[in-house]
Motif scaffolding. Sequence first.
Motif, PDB file in Angstrom:
ATOM      1  N   GLY A  25       5.300  -5.249   4.794  1.00 50.79           N
ATOM      2  CA  GLY A  25       5.361  -3.697   4.376  1.00 50.79           C
ATOM      3  C   GLY A  25       6.672  -2.918   4.616  1.00 50.79           C
ATOM      4  O   GLY A  25       7.525  -2.903   3.901  1.00 50.79           O
ATOM      5  N   THR A  26       6.681  -2.587   5.671  1.00 51.71           N
ATOM      6  CA  THR A  26       7.649  -1.571   6.043  1.00 51.71           C
ATOM      7  C   THR A  26       9.154  -2.246   6.014  1.00 51.71           C
ATOM      8  O   THR A  26      10.057  -1.637   5.658  1.00 51.71           O
ATOM      9  CB  THR A  26       7.555  -1.358   7.555  1.00 51.71           C
ATOM     10  OG1 THR A  26       6.027  -0.716   7.689  1.00 51.71           O
ATOM     11  CG2 THR A  26       8.332  -0.088   8.024  1.00 51.71           C
TER      12      THR A  26
ATOM     13  N   ASN B 124      -4.273  -3.045  -0.065  1.00 54.66           N
ATOM     14  CA  ASN B 124      -5.382  -2.607   0.851  1.00 54.66           C
ATOM     15  C   ASN B 124      -6.233  -1.651   0.038  1.00 54.66           C
ATOM     16  O   ASN B 124      -7.353  -1.489   0.708  1.00 54.66           O
ATOM     17  CB  ASN B 124      -4.857  -1.630   2.048  1.00 54.66           C
ATOM     18  CG  ASN B 124      -3.817  -2.538   2.876  1.00 54.66           C
ATOM     19  OD1 ASN B 124      -2.876  -3.152   2.655  1.00 54.66           O
ATOM     20  ND2 ASN B 124      -4.534  -2.701   4.161  1.00 54.66           N
TER      21      ASN B 124
ATOM     22  N   ARG C  15       2.518 -10.974   5.843  1.00 58.19           N
ATOM     23  CA  ARG C  15       2.385  -9.962   4.948  1.00 58.19           C
ATOM     24  C   ARG C  15       3.209  -8.943   5.346  1.00 58.19           C
ATOM     25  O   ARG C  15       3.227  -8.387   6.645  1.00 58.19           O
ATOM     26  CB  ARG C  15       0.780  -9.460   5.329  1.00 58.19           C
ATOM     27  CG  ARG C  15      -0.106 -10.477   4.730  1.00 58.19           C
ATOM     28  CD  ARG C  15      -1.415  -9.873   5.367  1.00 58.19           C
ATOM     29  NE  ARG C  15      -1.736  -9.484   6.431  1.00 58.19           N
ATOM     30  CZ  ARG C  15      -1.929 -10.034   7.558  1.00 58.19           C
ATOM     31  NH1 ARG C  15      -2.584 -11.229   7.460  1.00 58.19           N
ATOM     32  NH2 ARG C  15      -2.114  -9.212   8.866  1.00 58.19           N
TER      33      ARG C  15
ATOM     34  N   LYS D 113       0.954  -1.234  -0.043  1.00 59.92           N
ATOM     35  CA  LYS D 113      -0.081  -0.058   0.224  1.00 59.92           C
ATOM     36  C   LYS D 113       0.959   1.206  -0.083  1.00 59.92           C
ATOM     37  O   LYS D 113       2.115   1.437   0.548  1.00 59.92           O
ATOM     38  CB  LYS D 113      -0.835   0.025   1.136  1.00 59.92           C
ATOM     39  CG  LYS D 113      -0.139  -0.070   2.778  1.00 59.92           C
ATOM     40  CD  LYS D 113      -1.226   0.023   3.685  1.00 59.92           C
ATOM     41  CE  LYS D 113      -0.727  -0.444   5.131  1.00 59.92           C
ATOM     42  NZ  LYS D 113      -0.500  -1.545   5.536  1.00 59.92           N
TER      43      LYS D 113
ATOM     44  N   SER E 199       5.686  -6.971   9.615  1.00 63.06           N
ATOM     45  CA  SER E 199       7.079  -6.662   9.954  1.00 63.06           C
ATOM     46  C   SER E 199       7.931  -7.092  11.088  1.00 63.06           C
ATOM     47  O   SER E 199       8.750  -7.512  11.401  1.00 63.06           O
ATOM     48  CB  SER E 199       7.449  -5.029   9.450  1.00 63.06           C
ATOM     49  OG  SER E 199       7.233  -4.702   8.281  1.00 63.06           O
TER      50      SER E 199
HETATM   51  C1  LIG Z   1       0.104  -2.735   6.089  1.00 67.06           C
HETATM   52  C2  LIG Z   1      -0.027  -3.926   6.227  1.00 67.06           C
HETATM   53  C3  LIG Z   1       0.680  -5.017   6.568  1.00 67.06           C
HETATM   54  C4  LIG Z   1       2.208  -4.770   6.775  1.00 67.06           C
HETATM   55  O1  LIG Z   1       2.325  -4.061   7.693  1.00 67.06           O
HETATM   56  P1  LIG Z   1       3.978  -3.678   7.947  1.00 67.06           P
HETATM   57  O2  LIG Z   1       4.013  -3.417   9.685  1.00 67.06           O
HETATM   58  O3  LIG Z   1       4.145  -2.453   7.152  1.00 67.06           O
HETATM   59  O4  LIG Z   1       4.519  -4.797   7.544  1.00 67.06           O
HETATM   60  C5  LIG Z   1       0.135  -6.444   6.832  1.00 67.06           C
HETATM   61  N1  LIG Z   1      -1.118  -6.808   6.670  1.00 67.06           N
HETATM   62  C6  LIG Z   1      -2.090  -5.666   6.151  1.00 67.06           C
HETATM   63  C7  LIG Z   1      -3.391  -6.164   6.252  1.00 67.06           C
HETATM   64  C8  LIG Z   1      -1.686  -4.196   6.131  1.00 67.06           C
HETATM   65  O5  LIG Z   1      -2.644  -3.485   5.919  1.00 67.06           O
END
Ligand SMILES: *Cc1c(COP(=O)(O)O)cnc(C)c1O
Length: 241
Positions: free
Chosen positions: A228-229, A63, A226, A42, A211
């Motif tokens: 992201g960061t 998302n 999942r 996202k 993360s």
């Molecule tokens: C943003 C998000 C993540 C990842 O989160 P991070 O802390 O950045 O790794 C995982 N799952 C969902 C549903 C998210 O919205």
Amino acid sequence: MMTQEQMERMTQAVLHIREKMAEAAIRAGRKPEEILLCAACKTRTVEEVRFSAGLPIDLFGENHVQELVEKTDAGAYLGKPGHFIGHLQTNKVNKVVGRAALIHSVDSLRLLEKIDSAAQKLNIIQEILVEVNIGAEQSKSGVRPEELWPLLEAAQEKANIRVRGLMAIPPADAEERETEGYFENMNILLNQARERQGHSGKMDILSMGMSQDFAAAIAHGATIVRIGTAIYGPRDYGTKK
Ligand SMILES: *Cc1c(COP(=O)(O)O)cnc(C)c1O
């Protein structure tokens, strides 16, 4: 444009995560290849996502419907699957069904029905996960554990839906031990769901771990983490939206 340095940093980050994932799997007596890395992308640009798609990431999680549409149309995932992991509004179901290989966030009968009818129109089977509000948080999406069985039963009646498993986002402010407890409870719920379903289905996906806590999630049976960061760096929501 991404700089050489950004590309190098992202490459190292993904390789490091894969190493940690494999270590966590082996520690739990599991095979590393059982666990898929979903890049939660996202707010990331098409360019960043396309670059990351060349790295050992298995699939992408979006998302926002708008971003899923934009990045799939641009071919940003380089042919890897795109999943929908955010809260899905019923009026946007049509744009997601058929486009997302898996919808992680189904948490109501109404949403289930909308997805089924959209999938029916396309003549496809849409695979989904049911999101569980495992921390029983007031403001969170997901079904309470006790609401899970009626929803799963309803899903079994739907000709164009296949439930592949469960998803959860434990409370962000929980202590490490508490988070582990939530992951463990999710694993128990998945096993119970599988038993109830018998041989008719294929409930084999547990989507949990981000993360900060993916190693603990893997220890408790996650099959998709999942992240992201830890891949893309801190999110900059900026002033654009
Ligand atoms: C943003 C998000 C993540 C990842 O989160 P991070 O802390 O950045 O790794 C995982 N799952 C969902 C549903 C998210 O919205």
